[in-house]
Design a protein around this motif. Structure first.
Motif, mmCIF file in Angstrom:
data_model
loop_
_atom_site.group_PDB
_atom_site.id
_atom_site.type_symbol
_atom_site.label_atom_id
_atom_site.label_comp_id
_atom_site.label_asym_id
_atom_site.label_seq_id
_atom_site.Cartn_x
_atom_site.Cartn_y
_atom_site.Cartn_z
ATOM 1 N N GLY A 199 -8.685 4.876 -2.779
ATOM 2 C CA GLY A 199 -9.878 4.111 -3.130
ATOM 3 C C GLY A 199 -11.175 4.818 -2.775
ATOM 4 O O GLY A 199 -12.248 4.355 -3.149
ATOM 5 N N HIS A 200 -11.123 5.916 -2.078
ATOM 6 C CA HIS A 200 -12.314 6.706 -1.755
ATOM 7 C C HIS A 200 -12.482 7.775 -2.832
ATOM 8 O O HIS A 200 -11.529 8.462 -3.183
ATOM 9 C CB HIS A 200 -12.146 7.359 -0.379
ATOM 10 C CG HIS A 200 -13.373 8.030 0.110
ATOM 11 N ND1 HIS A 200 -13.763 9.268 -0.336
ATOM 12 C CD2 HIS A 200 -14.304 7.622 0.997
ATOM 13 C CE1 HIS A 200 -14.886 9.608 0.265
ATOM 14 N NE2 HIS A 200 -15.238 8.622 1.078
ATOM 15 N N ARG A 201 -13.686 7.944 -3.343
ATOM 16 C CA ARG A 201 -13.902 8.839 -4.482
ATOM 17 C C ARG A 201 -13.445 10.277 -4.215
ATOM 18 O O ARG A 201 -12.810 10.897 -5.075
ATOM 19 C CB ARG A 201 -15.363 8.832 -4.912
ATOM 20 C CG ARG A 201 -15.554 9.772 -6.087
ATOM 21 C CD ARG A 201 -16.851 9.659 -6.760
ATOM 22 N NE ARG A 201 -16.858 10.608 -7.859
ATOM 23 C CZ ARG A 201 -17.242 10.308 -9.067
ATOM 24 N NH1 ARG A 201 -17.648 9.104 -9.345
ATOM 25 N NH2 ARG A 201 -17.232 11.226 -10.001
ATOM 26 N N THR A 202 -13.759 10.821 -3.062
ATOM 27 C CA THR A 202 -13.362 12.205 -2.779
ATOM 28 C C THR A 202 -11.840 12.336 -2.751
ATOM 29 O O THR A 202 -11.281 13.263 -3.325
ATOM 30 C CB THR A 202 -13.966 12.683 -1.450
ATOM 31 O OG1 THR A 202 -15.393 12.612 -1.543
ATOM 32 C CG2 THR A 202 -13.553 14.114 -1.134
ATOM 33 N N ARG A 203 -11.168 11.386 -2.121
ATOM 34 C CA ARG A 203 -9.697 11.451 -2.077
ATOM 35 C C ARG A 203 -9.106 11.233 -3.463
ATOM 36 O O ARG A 203 -8.110 11.865 -3.825
ATOM 37 C CB ARG A 203 -9.162 10.439 -1.066
ATOM 38 C CG ARG A 203 -9.486 10.849 0.366
ATOM 39 C CD ARG A 203 -8.769 10.008 1.383
ATOM 40 N NE ARG A 203 -9.251 8.651 1.487
ATOM 41 C CZ ARG A 203 -10.200 8.234 2.321
ATOM 42 N NH1 ARG A 203 -10.782 9.102 3.146
ATOM 43 N NH2 ARG A 203 -10.560 6.972 2.356
ATOM 44 N N TYR A 204 -9.720 10.352 -4.237
ATOM 45 C CA TYR A 204 -9.266 10.164 -5.617
ATOM 46 C C TYR A 204 -9.386 11.478 -6.388
ATOM 47 O O TYR A 204 -8.472 11.878 -7.096
ATOM 48 C CB TYR A 204 -10.073 9.057 -6.316
ATOM 49 C CG TYR A 204 -9.814 9.004 -7.797
ATOM 50 C CD1 TYR A 204 -8.664 8.419 -8.297
ATOM 51 C CD2 TYR A 204 -10.702 9.588 -8.702
ATOM 52 C CE1 TYR A 204 -8.403 8.397 -9.662
ATOM 53 C CE2 TYR A 204 -10.453 9.568 -10.061
ATOM 54 C CZ TYR A 204 -9.307 8.974 -10.538
ATOM 55 O OH TYR A 204 -9.049 8.966 -11.883
ATOM 56 N N GLU A 205 -10.514 12.159 -6.251
ATOM 57 C CA GLU A 205 -10.715 13.418 -6.976
ATOM 58 C C GLU A 205 -9.725 14.488 -6.527
ATOM 59 O O GLU A 205 -9.202 15.244 -7.349
ATOM 60 C CB GLU A 205 -12.148 13.914 -6.815
ATOM 61 C CG GLU A 205 -13.144 13.070 -7.598
ATOM 62 C CD GLU A 205 -14.536 13.675 -7.635
ATOM 63 O OE1 GLU A 205 -14.649 14.910 -7.705
ATOM 64 O OE2 GLU A 205 -15.492 12.890 -7.589
ATOM 65 N N TYR A 224 -6.395 13.480 -8.013
ATOM 66 C CA TYR A 224 -6.477 13.677 -9.462
ATOM 67 C C TYR A 224 -6.237 15.146 -9.806
ATOM 68 O O TYR A 224 -5.450 15.476 -10.689
ATOM 69 C CB TYR A 224 -7.840 13.217 -9.975
ATOM 70 C CG TYR A 224 -7.981 13.326 -11.465
ATOM 71 C CD1 TYR A 224 -7.622 12.265 -12.289
ATOM 72 C CD2 TYR A 224 -8.475 14.485 -12.060
ATOM 73 C CE1 TYR A 224 -7.753 12.355 -13.669
ATOM 74 C CE2 TYR A 224 -8.609 14.584 -13.430
ATOM 75 C CZ TYR A 224 -8.245 13.516 -14.235
ATOM 76 O OH TYR A 224 -8.369 13.615 -15.599
ATOM 77 N N HIS A 256 -10.348 14.681 4.251
ATOM 78 C CA HIS A 256 -9.757 13.851 3.202
ATOM 79 C C HIS A 256 -8.323 14.271 2.870
ATOM 80 O O HIS A 256 -7.474 13.418 2.607
ATOM 81 C CB HIS A 256 -10.646 13.858 1.955
ATOM 82 C CG HIS A 256 -11.943 13.146 2.181
ATOM 83 N ND1 HIS A 256 -12.011 11.787 2.391
ATOM 84 C CD2 HIS A 256 -13.207 13.601 2.253
ATOM 85 C CE1 HIS A 256 -13.271 11.427 2.568
ATOM 86 N NE2 HIS A 256 -14.009 12.510 2.495
ATOM 87 N N VAL A 261 -5.237 3.694 -10.535
ATOM 88 C CA VAL A 261 -6.628 3.868 -10.979
ATOM 89 C C VAL A 261 -6.699 4.438 -12.389
ATOM 90 O O VAL A 261 -7.450 3.931 -13.226
ATOM 91 C CB VAL A 261 -7.409 4.770 -9.993
ATOM 92 C CG1 VAL A 261 -8.832 4.985 -10.471
ATOM 93 C CG2 VAL A 261 -7.407 4.166 -8.609
ATOM 94 N N ASP A 262 -5.922 5.476 -12.682
ATOM 95 C CA ASP A 262 -5.967 6.068 -14.027
ATOM 96 C C ASP A 262 -5.601 5.044 -15.098
ATOM 97 O O ASP A 262 -6.202 5.006 -16.170
ATOM 98 C CB ASP A 262 -5.028 7.276 -14.130
ATOM 99 C CG ASP A 262 -5.609 8.528 -13.492
ATOM 100 O OD1 ASP A 262 -6.712 8.457 -12.916
ATOM 101 O OD2 ASP A 262 -4.946 9.576 -13.575
#
Length: 136
Positions: free
Chosen positions: A40-46, A49, A76, A117-118
């Motif tokens: 749920g954290h943007r950096t970890r999501y990226e 991904y 992260h 998320v995707d």
């Protein structure tokens, strides 16, 4: 009616969400919730991904791709490793001294990203029609 479908789906749900887990589950409900919280954290999501869609990557490759400094990246990455979404691997490279470190998504990481998320992002058009108040 959408309300009837929602109600019947809720009626079939177990009273305790932990009862959704298989009897011989290797993870408990808190483990699954930790995975979702981590991504749920943007950096970890990226990071996740990139690892899911590009395959294994070294820390340097991740730094360059995401454009963050190494201390932030490692913070992260460690969180993703701790919850089981990413694994850290080391190997020797031919003709090089020392170990080469790289990271890759685990099966849990791939499923959490692609079915989480995707999937929500891909389904946005369908959701838009369901919640568009201008068509009511």
């Amino acid at each position: 009616m959408a309300t009837d479908r929602t109600r019947s789906a809720v009626d079939d749900a177990p009273e305790d969400p932990a009862d959704l887990l298989p009897d011989e589950s290797v993870l408990d409900l808190d483990d699954y919730l930790s995975m979702h919280a981590a991504v749920g954290h943007r950096t970890r999501y990226e990071i996740l991904y990139r690892l899911v869609h590009s395959g294994e990557m070294s820390p340097k490759e991740l730094e360059d791709a995401i454009e963050i400094d190494d201390s932030t990246l490692y913070y992260h990455l460690n969180r993703l490793v701790d919850v089981g979404l990413v694994e850290k691997r080391q190997r020797t490279e031919r003709g090089q001294d020392g170990l080469y470190t790289y990271y890759r998504a685990t099966v849990f990481g791939e499923v959490t990203l692609s079915e989480g998320v995707d999937e929500l992002i891909r389904g946005e058009r369908a959701f838009e029609g369901m919640y568009d108040s201008s068509t009511a």
